[in-house]
Design an enzyme around this catalytic site. Sequence first.
Site, short mmCIF file in Angstrom:
data_model
loop_
_atom_site.label_atom_id
_atom_site.label_comp_id
_atom_site.label_asym_id
_atom_site.label_seq_id
_atom_site.Cartn_x
_atom_site.Cartn_y
_atom_site.Cartn_z
N ASN A 180 3.90 -5.82 14.11
CA ASN A 180 4.11 -4.56 13.37
C ASN A 180 2.83 -4.02 12.73
O ASN A 180 2.75 -2.83 12.44
CB ASN A 180 5.25 -4.68 12.36
N GLU A 281 3.35 -15.54 5.23
CA GLU A 281 3.89 -14.24 4.81
C GLU A 281 5.12 -14.00 5.65
O GLU A 281 5.00 -13.67 6.84
CB GLU A 281 2.86 -13.12 5.08
N CYS A 315 7.39 -5.50 6.53
CA CYS A 315 8.11 -6.46 5.68
C CYS A 315 8.18 -5.99 4.24
O CYS A 315 8.91 -6.57 3.44
CB CYS A 315 7.54 -7.86 5.82
N GLU A 488 -2.69 -13.06 0.08
CA GLU A 488 -3.76 -12.51 0.90
C GLU A 488 -4.39 -11.34 0.17
O GLU A 488 -3.80 -10.76 -0.75
CB GLU A 488 -3.19 -12.06 2.25
#
Length: 510
Positions: A180, A281, A315, A488
């Site tokens: 994505n 993640e 997400c 991150e």
Amino acid sequence: MTAAMTATLFQRLSAAAAAATHRRFSLDVSSQLLRTRGYVHGRWVSAPSDFPVLDPATGMEIARVSDCGPEDAKRAVDSAYSAFYEWKQYTAKERSLLLRKWFNLMTQHKDNLARLITFECGKPLKESLGEIAYAASFLEWFSEEARRVYGDVVPPPIKDRRILLLKQPVGVTSVITPWNFPSAMITRKVGAALAAGCTAVLKPAEDTPLSALALAELAEQAGIPAGVFNVVPCSREMAASVGRVLCTDPLVAKISFTGSTATGKMLLKMAADTVKRVSMELGGHAPFIVFDSADVDQAVNGAMASKFRNSGQTCVCSNRFLVQSGVYERFVAKLGAAMDAQLRMGHGSEADTTQGPLINARAAEKVGQQIDDAVSQGAKVLRGGRRLHGSFMEPTLLVDVTADMLCVREETFGPLVPVIRFDTEEEALALANASNVGLAGYFYSQDISQIWRVSEALEVGLVGVNEGLISTAEATFGGVKESGMGREGSKYGVDEYLEVKYVCMGGLNV
Ligand code: ADP
């Protein structure tokens, strides 16, 4: 989405002859950036077979890419391991300059890189350009952070000792990324890893290997040495065996993964045997809360941005809309009007498209099932609701939604807005936190005390207050609960790739 707009799209995509569609939507990028083989130790490597990359908007094949296997993955790990001993000896400034060159090349080639994203993942070109800017920003950010990896000198408890805490790279990092954000999920991890002095082996998503390979080409042009960044593209069929090498090989020190919670859990189990460091993640299920105190227009703008980006396939996309009774009718009416006015489905390469297809038919089917389930339990469809040609899904607005419906219990990953009505702040927080994952959460309020209360109470890793798009290289990205572990971006991003070593110097004549 108005009926007229939907009909136009439907005719345009279904009636066109395949050949005409092919001409109209053909991937046109610089051949220099259209790489289709794996990249191991600075060489482009073929595999015995290849796999197709499809344009999700038309279903047509846009390229065939080498289907690397476990042996290629092993070669890549060995290459990264041997390169690690040289790369970590580079000065921080040298590593910084190479990352900076890589950033400059991404910026220089942004149009071609964006077209690759649009054709392999379907997102509108404007969003793809936004992703390239975002992706490149991580290389820029970590080129700067590379020079600020400081250790500590700690006051000792014993007079003749000195205590040093050194930060050192963990070693070879396996990077596994989703489709994505075909570019940004790579630079967010690899930028930090390389800045820290680690080397990397990347397995990109099977749907979007072209963006990853183009990044490898630019890394090479930037002068990043052989073995420091390797790419092993592979098909879904090969993912498990390649993944096994990347997650179990003793030479790999760290795994950094972005993807579904289910796959993340599998990789975590594999990592356990050799106690690898992990950053994960995983999925989100973002609540979007509109309180009575909200500026409703601001909330509608935020909802449009956070829900419909990449057709709802991120997400951090809002997944559950909780709206307080006092503003419920106004919010729903205005959101419906904004959807009519702003959303336009089509091929991502067309200038007026805001909504591309979903990544594949399975994804569209899942959204369809959530809508059917909600409607069968009493929800009403105010906009959209239908699955169209291929994997196109109408942007959909559902009201009278309740907490037990599938769309509130599961992540959607599609353009669906389910709206739940609530009466009190406590009720909203209970609904928002009733999830086993916690990545992003958004809320709209003009009440400063409420802003503090809700920011602190939401069980998520990222909070947007009166803002629907909040990701940036300068800030942390990462979730709580089953949304993963690690952070991150930001000044903390490099830490994920560093160990702290304690050095005690004793017996000093001081
Ligand atoms: P999605 O279902 O959206 O593709 P996944 O979590 O399955 O989400 O995919 C994210 C990444 O994980 C992709 O690169 C995919 O190929 C990879 N992947 C999926 N299964 C495995 C596996 N068994 N081992 C290693 N990587 C995997």
